[in-house]
Structure formats: C-alpha cells, structure tokens
Design a protein around this motif. Structure first.
Motif, mmCIF file in Angstrom:
data_model
loop_
_atom_site.group_PDB
_atom_site.id
_atom_site.type_symbol
_atom_site.label_atom_id
_atom_site.label_comp_id
_atom_site.label_asym_id
_atom_site.label_seq_id
_atom_site.Cartn_x
_atom_site.Cartn_y
_atom_site.Cartn_z
ATOM 1 N N UNK A 1 42.675 24.863 42.703
ATOM 2 C CA UNK A 1 42.449 25.631 41.478
ATOM 3 C C UNK A 1 43.599 25.406 40.505
ATOM 4 N N UNK A 2 44.803 25.363 41.041
ATOM 5 C CA UNK A 2 45.975 25.136 40.194
ATOM 6 C C UNK A 2 45.930 23.754 39.561
ATOM 7 N N UNK A 3 45.498 22.751 40.353
ATOM 8 C CA UNK A 3 45.396 21.380 39.825
ATOM 9 C C UNK A 3 44.379 21.328 38.698
ATOM 10 N N UNK A 4 43.236 22.004 38.905
ATOM 11 C CA UNK A 4 42.197 22.016 37.870
ATOM 12 C C UNK A 4 42.720 22.667 36.604
ATOM 13 N N UNK A 5 43.431 23.777 36.764
ATOM 14 C CA UNK A 5 43.968 24.481 35.599
ATOM 15 C C UNK A 5 44.967 23.597 34.857
ATOM 16 N N UNK A 6 45.785 22.861 35.609
ATOM 17 C CA UNK A 6 46.748 21.946 34.985
ATOM 18 C C UNK A 6 46.037 20.880 34.158
ATOM 19 N N UNK A 7 44.852 20.462 34.660
ATOM 20 C CA UNK A 7 44.136 19.389 33.962
ATOM 21 C C UNK A 7 43.477 19.861 32.677
ATOM 22 N N UNK A 8 43.410 21.167 32.490
ATOM 23 C CA UNK A 8 42.718 21.694 31.315
ATOM 24 C C UNK A 8 43.505 21.501 30.029
ATOM 25 N N UNK A 9 44.746 21.042 30.148
ATOM 26 C CA UNK A 9 45.530 20.797 28.926
ATOM 27 C C UNK A 9 44.890 19.700 28.092
ATOM 28 N N UNK A 10 44.056 18.885 28.751
ATOM 29 C CA UNK A 10 43.396 17.805 28.024
ATOM 30 C C UNK A 10 42.137 18.291 27.307
ATOM 31 N N UNK B 1 30.803 20.930 35.572
ATOM 32 C CA UNK B 1 30.310 20.953 34.192
ATOM 33 C C UNK B 1 30.936 22.091 33.397
ATOM 34 N N UNK B 2 31.506 23.079 34.096
ATOM 35 C CA UNK B 2 32.129 24.211 33.407
ATOM 36 C C UNK B 2 33.516 24.452 34.001
ATOM 37 N N UNK B 3 34.578 24.298 33.216
ATOM 38 C CA UNK B 3 35.938 24.475 33.752
ATOM 39 C C UNK B 3 36.136 25.839 34.398
ATOM 40 N N UNK B 4 35.698 26.881 33.735
ATOM 41 C CA UNK B 4 35.912 28.214 34.280
ATOM 42 C C UNK B 4 35.080 28.446 35.546
ATOM 43 N N UNK B 5 33.888 27.820 35.607
ATOM 44 C CA UNK B 5 33.052 27.962 36.801
ATOM 45 C C UNK B 5 33.718 27.300 37.997
ATOM 46 N N UNK B 6 34.293 26.115 37.800
ATOM 47 C CA UNK B 6 34.927 25.421 38.930
ATOM 48 C C UNK B 6 36.193 26.150 39.366
#
Length: 658
Positions: free
Chosen positions: A532-541, A514-519
């Motif tokens: 963690x890198x994959x999640x960060x990459x997905x944040x461009x959306x 529910x929270x990008x920074x929390x995950x």
C-alpha cells in the motif's frame, strides 16, 4: 287461374280487396268455407289454384288493400285445409314471409296475424320454415311501428311454444343463423336473441351448451349494452350456462377460452369481471383441454391483476395462482416458449403488480422446465436486463432472483455478468441508482467470491478506462461496506497467511488498479501495508485534481468506519506496523500541505475535510515525536503512543465524524 275464378265468386274477390276490414274478414270466411269443401272433396288442384290466385293477384299486388286481403285469405285457406294444410305450406308460407318486409306497416301487421293463424293450424309442420321465420321475426322485433312489434311478439311466443314441443327442430341448422345475428347492436333484436337462447336452452332435448362457443362472444358483447335490462338478461343467460358447464362431463373449453381471453381486455368493467370469472372456473375445471391455451389465458390474467376494479384483481390473482399450481409438461402440449413470450411482454407493463407476477412465472418455469427455458433465453434476456432499471425495488430483486437461477451453470453465469457490465457501461444511471442493490443481491444468490472474481476478470480488460475506474470504485465501496460481503472481507484480511485469501487478493488486484484509491483500500483491507505504501508513493506521478482528491476524501472516510477498526487498533503498535504508519503518512502527504491556500480549493469546501487535515496533521506530528524518542533510545510509554491517536485532538476528530 280459371279454376280458382270458377270456385270463388266475384263478390268475394271484390270484398277481399276492400278497404274496410270487416268486408275483407267476411270474404276470408267465404274463402275458408270454399277451401274446406274442396279439401273434403279431395280436390287439391283447385285448392292449389285458389292459393296461387291469392298469392299472385293479391299478396303481390301494388295495392295495399289487395295485399292485406291476400294475407288474410291465405290464413283462411290454411284454416279451411286444417289437417291437410301441410301439403300446401310450400305455397302458403313464402308469400306471407315476403310481406314481413312490406313498406306498409299495416301489411306487415297483417302478415304477422296471418302467420300466427297459419302456425296455430299446422303446429309442428311449421318447423321446416323455422330459419326463415326466425330471421323475419328478428327484423320485426325492431320494427318502427309499435303495433307491428306487438304482433311480432305474439307470433314469437307461439313459435317458441311450437319449437319447444317439436321433435323436428334442427339446432344444427339454426346455429349458423343465430351466430350471424348475434352481432346486431339493436337493443330490441338483442332482447329477442337472448330470449330465444334462454328458451332453447331450457329444452332438454336441445344441446345448446354444445354450441355455446358459436354465440358466446355475442352474449359477452351484450354485457356492455347501454340497456340495463339487456345486460341483466345476458348475464342471467351466461350464469345459467356456466352452471351447466360445471355440471357437464364434456365441454369444449378450448374454443370458449379464446373468446374469454379477448373479452378479458374489454373496456367495459362488467364484461372484464365476467370474463375473468369464467376463466377462473375454466382453469379449475378444464384440465388437460386447457393446456394448449395456457399462454393465452395467462396473457389475459396478468394485466387483470392490476385492474382498477378490486373484484377483478381478486379473481385474477386467484386464477393466476390456480394456473401456476397446475403442473403441465411439453409432451402434453404445454408451450413453454409461448408462456415465456407472454411473461416477457408483461415485463414492460406500466403496472408493478403485473411485472412482479410475470417474473414469478419466469422463475416458476425455470424451476420446472429449465432446459426448455434456456432454449428461449436469448428472447427474454434483454427484457430481463432492462428490468434491472425498474423503479420498483421488489421488481429488481425478483429479476435478480431470475438471473441467479439462470446463472447456476458457468456458461450462463459468465453471460449474465458480461451483460450486466455492458448495461452498467451504457447506462450510467443504472450503476448509480441500482448498482449496489444489484451487486449485493447477486452476491447473496450466487456466492460473493464467485461474483467478484468474474467482475474483476471482465473489468481487467475493459477498454473504457473511465468506466472501469467508476465501476471498480463502486465495487470497492460495496466490498468495504456491505454486510453481505463480510465473509469476503474476512477472507481478504487473511491474505498474508491464508492461500485462499491470497488468491482472491491477486484475482481482484489487476482490475482494482483502475482506481488508485480502490487498490489502496484493497491493500489496507488485506493488511498488505508495505505494498500500500509503494502504491501511495507511485501516486506522485498522477494528476492530483479535484476528482483525485474527492476519491482520497472517500478513502479517508472509509478508514474511520468499523470495517477498518482493526487497522486503527494496529496503530497502537507502531513498531510492528511501521509500513501501515508509512502508508498513512503517504496519504497525509497527498493532501494539500498549505492549509490557507488549499482550503480555498473546492475540495475543501466541506468542514469534514478540514477536520481530516488537522487531525492527520496532529497524528503525523505525534508520531514524529515518538519516532525521535525511539532513535534516542529513550523509554516510550505505551500511553504516550495511545495519546497521539486518542488524545484531545483525535477526540475532537471523532466527535466531528459522529
């Protein structure tokens, strides 16, 4: 009538109604002599006729002097009858008593004088009229005429003497009258009543203690009288009764306890102190008799614990401890539901001390009568949850102790956490002000892993996404910074090699999304750097707005805390932790890249963010150099890598952090 006129000369009757006292007195002496002769002859019919004449023609006359003469004549007739007077008391006493309410104060005075003389003659036979005489004296004690009051006091003393030496006095018949009169507010009447109570209590054959519940409330009512003398007399009487209670093997504590409970909330300070003192003694002495009244007593004690008067507070606290130390059971009449109701009601008290003691009572009941308490759980749960918003930290911690005690079994544990999340949802300030305190304490009391797993399960299906995000951010911050959760952090760090750690990571993952920074922080904590890198990459959306950047700022701050010291040390081994480097590069790329333009953004108003930007930029450039040299197969000295992160620029960064 004819018989009376034939035995009493006309001049005697005429003088008996004369306006001069001396003539009336001499006429009364004549009547006394006549009656004495008739008594010696045993002619009681003529005596009856004389008494009727004095009653009908004199005491009932509209003329005041006739009434005065009639009263002195009746007294004289009684003296003449001497030992035979008891046979005619039914005729003699009633007209005298009626004269006590005469409009003429002199008539009332002579009525007191007449009854005094009658009482001296008949003594114990007088007792049959005691209630009527007492009622009359009660009214005369507050008479507007000082002479009447004085005469009434003399008569009162004589009546007390007669009662104390008589074996015919009926306390059972007298008590209802006393109980009725105890509500009178007149100070003279109150003094009169306390005087009688004290005298009767001093008679060994009269059991006033057994009837104390009938007039105890009246005595307590006198403690707040404006007259110091009345207060002192009432207090003296109460002290004497309390001492008798201590020495008596049989006392009706129950009825008196009800009175004391009411008086304990009196606006008068002295009354409250006396009532609490009595309750304190009752708790020590009452034993099983008081068990059904524990709830009422507790209802009086808890507010008194926060009384403005220190003496009352001291006695109330002592009584509270005494009561709590008594172990009673429902089979003995101990009403768990009633006690809980009192404690729940006191949770809303304006006084912190009272709220604290109420919580101690709930905790005690849970410890001793858990099964019974859980029956009433629905009645108290809302109040307990509301208490989590209490301004006092001590109250909140105690509430959490109670909640933890309730939540020992899974059913109530789940219910507690659901209610807690619900309250956080509807009361955002509770989450902001008390969220960390509540969660940390529950983790200590109920096992941190168990609490976090349950919270994660509930938040995973949360429909209010904004609340879910806020809640997860709060839980994540607590997880990363609280000393109470260090064990949970250690377990998550081992998630790649430890099954329990992996299971916990998976359990938290769904709700932490529910929270990008929390995950991201959860992945970094669990050393799952690739993910963690994959999640960060997905944040461009994602929409990179102020809210997003604020959360990113908090994450960067966290990365510089001792919790992530291991992560920073792993940067010394870039070849082994390339995914960590890539993840940090990703965070760097999420920051605004055009410094001059982006520094005007509200996110960059603080100096800290500028330092973060420049420092990470330095790290990025340094690592790029290392990477290029690695590709060209040039030898790389470890000190070069260390210098990238701990060189001059990073040292400046650390100083800013400090």
């Amino acid at each position: 009538m004819a018989d009376a006129l034939s035995v009493i000369p006309a001049f005697v009757l005429r003088n008996l109604s004369d306006k001069l006292y001396e003539k009336r007195k001499n006429a009364a002496l004549e009547v006394e002599g006549i009656v004495k002769q008739l008594a010696s002859a045993g002619d009681h019919e003529k005596i009856t006729a004389v008494i009727n004449l004095l009653t009908n023609d004199f005491t009932m006359s509209p003329q005041a002097n006739h009434r005065k003469g009639g009263l002195i004549g009746l007294a004289a007739a009684t003296v003449g009858l001497s030992s035979d007077a008891s046979q005619h008391l039914e005729q003699i006493v009633p007209p005298v008593l009626n004269s006590f309410s005469d409009q003429d104060s002199r008539v009332r005075y002579y009525a007191c004088e007449a009854l005094y003389n009658i009482a001296k003659v008949v003594r114990g036979d007088f007792i049959v009229f005691f209630n009527q005489i007492f009622d009359a004296l009660c009214k005369l004690s507050a008479d507007s005429d000082a002479n009447v009051q004085s005469a009434a006091h003399l008569l009162d003393r004589l009546v007390k003497d007669i009662v104390t030496e008589s074996d015919q006095f009926s306390i059972e018949e007298f008590i209802p009258l006393l109980r009725e009169r105890m509500n009178v507010l007149n100070p003279y009447v109150r003094q009169f009543l306390v005087g009688w109570i004290t005298v009767l209590d001093s008679v060994p054959d009269i059991d006033m203690l057994g009837f104390l519940p009938d007039f105890l409330d009246g005595l307590f009512n006198m403690l707040s009288d404006s007259s110091h003398e009345i207060r002192q007399q009432a207090d003296s009487a109460l002290s004497e009764f309390l001492q008798e209670i201590k020495n008596s093997p049989s006392v009706d504590y129950g009825r008196m306890a009800e009175i004391l409970v009411q008086r304990a909330s009196s606006p008068d300070e002295f009354t409250r102190l006396t009532a609490i003192t009595w309750i304190n003694e009752f708790v020590k002495l009452g034993g099983d008799q008081l068990v059904p009244y524990y709830a009422d007593i507790l209802g009086a004690i808890l507010p008194s614990i926060a009384d403005k008067e220190e003496k009352i507070r001291v006695v109330a606290r002592e009584t509270n401890e005494e009561l709590r130390n008594i172990k009673a059971f429902p089979s003995e009449g101990f009403d768990v539901g009633a006690i809980l109701s009192i404690a729940r009601r006191q949770l809303s008290s304006e006084h912190e001390a009272t709220r604290i003691e109420a919580l101690y009572w709930i905790s005690t009941l849970l410890d001793r009568h858990r099964t019974e308490v859980l029956i009433y759980l629905d009645d108290i749960l809302d109040s307990l949850l509301q208490a989590l918003s209490d301004p006092s930290d001590e109250v909140v911690l105690l509430v959490l102790d109670v909640h933890a005690c309730i939540a020992i079994d899974q059913q109530h544990f789940r219910q507690l956490v659901v209610f807690l999340v619900h309250n956080f949802r509807i009361n955002n300030s509770l989450l902001e002000k008390r969220g960390a305190l509540i969660i940390r304490r529950l983790c200590v009391l109920l096992n941190a892993e168990r609490v976090y797993r349950e919270l994660s399960t509930i938040l995973e299906g949360e429909s209010d996404l904004d609340f879910a995000s806020t809640m997860v951010q709060a839980l994540n911050l607590i997880l990363l910074t609280s000393s109470e959760l260090s064990g949970l952090r250690d377990l998550l760090k081992k998630s790649l090699v430890h099954a329990a750690g992996k299971d916990l990571f998976v359990s938290l993952y769904a709700s932490w999304c529910h929270s990008p920074m929390a995950i991201i922080s959860l992945c970094l904590l669990a050393q799952s750097y690739q993910h963690a890198s994959v999640v960060i990459q997905s944040l461009v959306e994602e929409d990179i707005n102020v809210k997003f950047l604020v959360q990113l700022d908090k994450l960067i701050r966290l990365l510089e805390t001792p919790v992530f010291a291991y992560l920073r040390l792993q940067l010394l081994e870039p070849g082994r932790y390339m995914w960590l480097l890539k993840a940090l590069y990703g965070l760097l790329m999420l920051l605004p890249q055009k410094a001059e333009e982006d520094f005007d953004h509200p996110f960059w108003d603080c100096q800290y963010a500028r330092v973060v930007w420049s420092s990470f930029l330095h790290c990025f450039v340094g690592m790029r150099n290392v990477e290029q040299r690695s590709r060209s197969s040039s030898s790389i000295c470890p000190s070069e890598i260390k210098g990238v992160f701990f060189g001059r620029d990073m040292c400046g960064f650390v100083r800013h952090l400090g």
